[in-house]
Scaffold this active site. Structure first.
Site, PDB file in Angstrom:
ATOM      1  N   GLY A 185     -34.404  22.951  25.260  1.00  0.00           N
ATOM      2  CA  GLY A 185     -35.438  23.348  24.322  1.00  0.00           C
ATOM      3  C   GLY A 185     -36.808  22.786  24.644  1.00  0.00           C
ATOM      4  CB  SER A 186     -39.161  23.164  26.479  1.00  0.00           C
ATOM      5  OG  SER A 186     -38.495  24.315  26.970  1.00  0.00           O
TER       6      SER A 186
END
Length: 216
Positions: A185-186
């Site tokens: 996730g980013s």
């Protein structure tokens, strides 16, 4: 005609993202060994199910599907959801795209041009949807394009601990070329030059190489 944000990818025809090996190989190897030993060992059977599920999840996360690149001056560099659209002090507009672990995490060049800078900046790892994530581990890109200098920032999240640039400074890229990977996730921030109108809205889903970001 713009491509729909309802675009879907599958593992069929997709390749694995460059930079996946350090995570993927040990996971797949553990699953394979536990499956082989499962007939003779209760402990191996206990490991086989979660190991196989984890390996399948890794294969899905690190998928890198082929895409038909859309037409338009600026296209999305990332799969995800538009988290914010913010006017910047220098006249630019920042479009922040949040990438969940379910998204494809290979990022693409928003415009054709030359990579003039790739700068890694150490930082923290708070969740990418948090305002404080602007101080996270990140890689800052600059592209020399027909619209002038375009800045793009890959931001690591709470789980993502590694950003893998694919191309160095001085590389000429075509619009939609793969330029890097963020593991897990980013967020990706794209800064549009002054005078460029944003075509997307907060909450809209984007597809890298497919969703147009600017409006004529």
């Amino acid at each position: 005609m713009p491509h729909s944000s309802a675009h879907r990818d599958s593992l069929a025809g997709a390749r694995l993202a460059r930079g996946a090996s350090p995570w993927l190989l040990p996971t797949v190897a553990t699953a394979a060994v536990s499956l082989v030993r499962a007939r003779r060992s209760g402990a191996a059977r206990a490991v086989a199910v979660p190991a196989t599920a984890l390996a399948a999840g890794m294969l899905w996360f690190f998928r890198d599907p082929e895409r038909e690149i859309a037409e338009g001056r600026v296209i999305s560099p990332a799969d995800g959801v538009v988290q914010s659209i913010m006017p910047w002090k220098d006249g630019r507009t920042r479009v922040a795209i949040f990438m969940s672990p379910l998204n494809v995490h290979v990022n693409r060049a928003p415009l054709a041009g030359t990579v003039t800078s790739v700068e890694h900046i150490p930082g923290g790892f708070v969740p990418a949807f948090n305002k404080e994530s602007e101080n996270n581990e990140r890689v800052v890109w600059h592209f020399d394009t027909e619209l002038g200098d375009i800045e793009m920032i890959q931001i690591a999240g709470a789980v993502a601990r590694r950003i893998v640039p694919y191309v160095p400074e001085g590389t000429k890229v075509e619009q939609g070329d793969r330029i890097g990977l963020i593991r897990f996730g980013s967020r990706v921030d794209l800064y549009l030059p002054e005078g460029v109108e944003v075509a997307v809205e907060v909450g809209q889903k984007t597809v890298a190489g497919v969703t147009r970001i600017d409006r004529d």
